[in-house]
Design an enzyme around this catalytic site. Sequence first.
Site, PDB file in Angstrom:
ATOM      1  N   GLY A   1       0.808  -1.207   0.000  1.00  0.00           N
ATOM      2  CA  GLY A   1       0.000   0.000   0.000  1.00  0.00           C
ATOM      3  C   GLY A   1       0.842   1.259   0.000  1.00  0.00           C
ATOM      4  CB  SER A   2       1.385   4.033  -1.877  1.00  0.00           C
ATOM      5  OG  SER A   2       2.312   3.092  -2.364  1.00  0.00           O
TER       6      SER A   2
ATOM      7  CB  SER B   1      -0.807  11.379   2.385  1.00  0.00           C
ATOM      8  OG  SER B   1      -2.153  11.197   2.046  1.00  0.00           O
TER       9      SER B   1
ATOM     10  CE  LYS C   1       2.218   5.868   7.384  1.00  0.00           C
ATOM     11  NZ  LYS C   1       1.106   6.431   8.176  1.00  0.00           N
TER      12      LYS C   1
ATOM     13  CG  ASP D   1      -7.187   9.560   6.619  1.00  0.00           C
ATOM     14  OD1 ASP D   1      -8.193   9.788   5.925  1.00  0.00           O
ATOM     15  OD2 ASP D   1      -6.109   9.168   6.144  1.00  0.00           O
TER      16      ASP D   1
END
Length: 1021
Positions: A706-707, A709, A727, A832
């Site tokens: 995953g990527s 911001s 991460k 978020d």
Amino acid sequence: MCFYSQFLFHFALLIILIMLKYLSSQAESFTASITTDKEALISFKSQLSSDSPHPLSSWDQNSSPCNWTGVFCNNLDDNRVIALNLSGLGLSGPISPHIGNLSFLESLQLQNNQITGAIPDQIGNLFRLRILNMNSNRIQGKLPYSITNLTQLQLLDLSSNQIVSQIPEAISLLTKLQVLKFEKNKFYGTIPPSLANISSLTNISFGTNTLSGEIPSNLVRLNNLIELDFTINSLTGTVPDSLYNISSLVNLALASNDLWGEIPQDIDERLPKLLVFNICFNKFRGNIPASLHNLTNIRVIRMASNFLQGTVPPGLGNLPFLQMYNIGFNEIVSSGESGLEFITSLTNSTQLNFLAIDGNQLEGVIPEKIGNLSKVLSSLYMGGNKIYGPIPASISHLSGLKLLNLSYNSISGRIPSELGELVELQELSLAGNQISGSIPESLGSLKKLNEIDLSGNELSGQIPVSFGNFQSLISMDLSNNKLTGTIPKEIINLPTLSSSLNLSKNFLSGSLPEFGIVAVATIDLSNNQLSGSLPSSIKNCLSLEKLVLVRNMFSGSIPQTLEEVRGLVTLDLSSNFFSGFIPTELENLKALQFLNLSYNDLEGSIPSGGVFQNLSAVHLEGNKKLCFHFPCLSKDRGRNLVWVYVIIAVFLALMLCFIIVLVMYMKKRKPKVIPAPEQLKSQHFWVSYDELRLATGNFSEENLIGSGSFGSVYKGQLSQGIAVAVKVLDVLRTGSLKSFNAECEALRNLRHRNLVKLITSCSGIDFKCNEFLALVYEFLCNGSLEDWINGRRKHSNGNGLSLKERLKIAIDVASALEYLHHDSEISIVHCDLKPSNILIDEDMTAKLGDFGLARLLIERSDVQASISSTHVLRGSIGYIPPEYSWGEKPSTAGDVYSFGIVLLELFTGKSPTNDSFTGSMSLNSWVKSAFPHNIEQVIDPKLLTHEDADADGVSDDESAKNPNLQLDCLASVLRVGLSCIADSPDGRINMRDVVRKLNASKEILLKGNNIKNPRHDYFEV
């Protein structure tokens, strides 16, 4: 007598005057009518343009419209315009609203142009219109409701445009309609049942839209229906049994939806006129009806990509007019050496041009009689089965074959040289078999071949030089074989090769010829024994995006001419013997995203621009002569190198002495530190950059999960055997450090079963001396909630999330937010919340992660102040509460709003950014419009049609026996969601109440029989 004569004279004169007056008024009326039509057409032309000469140049103000191009008038005295046919003239621009003034128009044909804009409302004024054809344009906007005024319409074709609209229920007013085509647009919503009222309909084509819901069962009333096409939509549910009773149907196309059920065994009796039967890409189960093969006139049978089982029924020999037979990607079985003999039954189908049985569990040997199939057969798909034995030479008798795919079976033996006789062949795929021997030179005779894939076999010998004869080849894959010898220069110079050249994982040797291919996108020559230098002519590959030469024996310098390959995205030259300096010209490759030069013999300084600015995109380890830590000295200053080292050593020694003295001094001056509490003495789990690099395979793309911001997340395994998610923060991106600190601060003292566990963090220096920041989390094997909602993740039995699982996930996430808002030492706002930040573990427990935007709130009297002072819009589009866009600071009420959106998405299956939500329509308003009495219209159909079973298909609760309990539960859940998304933050409930209400919803499922009238209080929001 004189008086009488005088009377007659005056009477005649009066009659003459009256007639003259009448004729004068008629002339005026006639003139006005022509003027009205002419003005409308001139206005229509003024909005349109075209390449010169303008096709409407004859539309001159000084001539009669009846003489203009594409204009047709009636033959009556008034000469009104009754037809306008401007099809295929290359017209562009919008339709003028003045079109509505052509009140006598009966036919309007504008198809095959480039008309833009919306259909004007004034189109509804053309009440005489019988034909309206605007297909193949660029029309946008919504379908005007006024179109339902055209009650004389017989043909309505708006296909191949960009119309975004619902189909109006009032379409039933078009009682004379025969042909209705809306295919290839963006129509959404459900199919109006009122269609069944238009008894004159013969053709319905709604293919390639986003229609949802179920197929109305009352369509059976359309006794004249010949064509019914709902392909490529989002229709759900079972196909109404009544649909198979429209005996007039010739074409039934339901492909690419989410439909299920079984095909009637007596389909030949129900649909005796059927010529086209297309249900591929759905979820149909059961067996292929043997009666289907009784439809002796049928042309097309397409049932691919379903869950059909059993064997191929007998009777294929009864279909002399069959043109397509596609049962690929089902669960069809056969056994024994003769398991494929049913293919020979198709020799009677002399018009067969498409045969696909791939992706099943068919076992057997390819019959020798396969060469007796239709001479017009152009596509033959047999891959992905359990086929064994050799490829029969008779296959070369299929002279019309353009595609032959036998890949991923257990085929053995050699490639028949007779395949070179298939001169029309455009694609040849024999990949993933056990084919041995050399590649026949005769394959070079296939001048029309576009793709050849022989990968994953046991082929030996050299690559045929005759392959240089290919005149149309786009892609060549000979990888993972046992090929030897050099790469023929003819291959490297194929002018048409534009997709890929893959010769990896062989035993090829020698040096590379000069490159002559200009248009190729990918070259993979990895895992061979190639040597010599990389030719500077690589610059000729102007379209190259990926060059992989890993694990060979290339030597010499990296050519500077790589700079000219501007579109290069991936460059992997690792594990070779390249030497010299890294060309600084590589900095100029703006598209380069991955560069691996590791394990070579490179030296000197590392460039600092371009791709070298992204630490995660460049790999240089294993080059011992590279200067990772200090600037490199030029060779003419090498004699001073010893002095430099001496100076550095002396400086470091002095610094060390100074630090020791300073520490001793501070110990004397500083009072004794009080021991920390016991809970803070626990050993911290430390991890280094090197360990994270090894754990993630050099942060490889294969481990990228995953990527976001501020960085990327990689799957890895630490040396202790712990599976982790790493991460890595992009330190060059503004705000990444603040995100790192926010996440550490938020998670430092948090402990909850529904929060993703932060194992440790890493703040250090990578091998290029750049700052490295990473957070190490526990790895959750079941992906994100977003994956489950979108269907990318399913249980092993093929099922998605059940009602109980969705409710459990909702309670898990609500519990995490309740803890953050009310039970942690300092209230925390996540900021978020969205499905991609909710992760699922192996027990289907949901955990909330990604606290990069989190805020810690401190209560100061009646004001909530944020530790961070940044005032930016926080969150993701669709989930951000409305007050944030007004400049309000993040609050717990904002998290409640985001949770409400997630809750609605979880139970409706629709994202707030779904394409169907346009204008004033949103996920919020869509759900509100159906609540409380029509919630079945918005609930994910999978929850209304399947039992509430777990991953093993087991269901023992009362709700599985009583669907009303499911609706009761769903009504209560939607009520909670709607209570969370009130426009005003003060009007939203808090997370404690959310958890309590969701648990009450759960009780409805578990104890439904003990609840009386459970829905009576769920309807007010």
